[in-house]
Design an enzyme around this catalytic site. Sequence first.
Site, PDB file in Angstrom:
ATOM      1  N   ARG A 298      75.731  35.647  38.543  1.00  0.00           N
ATOM      2  CA  ARG A 298      74.333  36.067  38.464  1.00  0.00           C
ATOM      3  C   ARG A 298      74.202  37.560  38.694  1.00  0.00           C
ATOM      4  O   ARG A 298      73.109  38.093  38.600  1.00  0.00           O
ATOM      5  CB  ARG A 298      73.510  35.316  39.494  1.00  0.00           C
ATOM      6  CG  ARG A 298      72.914  34.000  38.960  1.00  0.00           C
ATOM      7  CD  ARG A 298      71.906  33.600  39.961  1.00  0.00           C
ATOM      8  NE  ARG A 298      70.966  32.594  39.655  1.00  0.00           N
ATOM      9  CZ  ARG A 298      71.152  31.284  39.736  1.00  0.00           C
ATOM     10  NH1 ARG A 298      72.332  30.805  39.991  1.00  0.00           N
ATOM     11  NH2 ARG A 298      70.163  30.457  39.552  1.00  0.00           N
TER      12      ARG A 298
ATOM     13  N   ARG B 102      61.695  34.435  40.020  1.00  0.00           N
ATOM     14  CA  ARG B 102      63.067  34.158  39.575  1.00  0.00           C
ATOM     15  C   ARG B 102      63.291  34.629  38.140  1.00  0.00           C
ATOM     16  O   ARG B 102      64.336  35.176  37.807  1.00  0.00           O
ATOM     17  CB  ARG B 102      63.368  32.650  39.666  1.00  0.00           C
ATOM     18  CG  ARG B 102      63.548  32.169  41.085  1.00  0.00           C
ATOM     19  CD  ARG B 102      63.578  30.661  41.145  1.00  0.00           C
ATOM     20  NE  ARG B 102      64.776  30.096  40.547  1.00  0.00           N
ATOM     21  CZ  ARG B 102      64.848  28.865  40.061  1.00  0.00           C
ATOM     22  NH1 ARG B 102      63.807  28.077  40.071  1.00  0.00           N
ATOM     23  NH2 ARG B 102      65.980  28.418  39.559  1.00  0.00           N
TER      24      ARG B 102
END
Length: 209
Positions: free
Chosen positions: A88, A163
């Site tokens: 990520r 997010r």
Amino acid sequence: MNLVFLGPPGVGKGSLAVRIAKDYGLLHISTGEMLRAEISAGTQMGKLAEKYINDGNLMPDSLIIEMLLSKLQCSTAKQGYILDGFPRTLNQARELDKFVQIDAAINLDAPEEVLLKRISHRRICPVCGKGYISYMMSSNLCEQCGVEVTIRDDDKEEVVKARLEAHNKRILPILNYYKETGKLINVDGNDTMDGVAQRVRLILEGLNC
Ligand code: AMP
């Protein structure tokens, strides 16, 4: 075959990863699921993870990399795996390449309104962590545990928006990294699960590994 699945929350990456892993006999490794299991078990790692996850933040690289590398050392990972939710950050992608050979990074994408709509239907069993899509359930009970499914704290709308924003910011350097290393494969995720899975299968059959 060792694969990385990339994509924003709600693109269907997790369900697709489970399906493709089953088809090809690969281990499905979701760092998000690993963290949720730690939270359910009440471990030290789980206590740390809970705060980061509920605030819509990423876990620190050092912790998540250590957790993933120890998983990759287990014997079932030797048959090949799909990483879902990792890397990520660019640092995670680089660290991963120091330890293992990744054959392809499959990047799924779909328009933001599609993602938000899909996430609003996601449910999870608070006991076993199994994920569901609300309109595909015959009742609102987990088929394994019989308890009522809930919405993940980090699937609540305001957390999802944070997010998605964080994902959009962080994904570019990772995509560039896999493009430069010749591993990036873009796949349109705005289709049925069957349609996307078929596209990914065709791509994997063309890979020389
Ligand atoms: P997921 O189920 O993949 O959406 O992950 C849920 C949450 O776990 C994320 O929002 C992060 O807080 C944390 N997480 C999962 N994977 C990672 C990762 N590779 N690096 C940092 N945090 C992660």
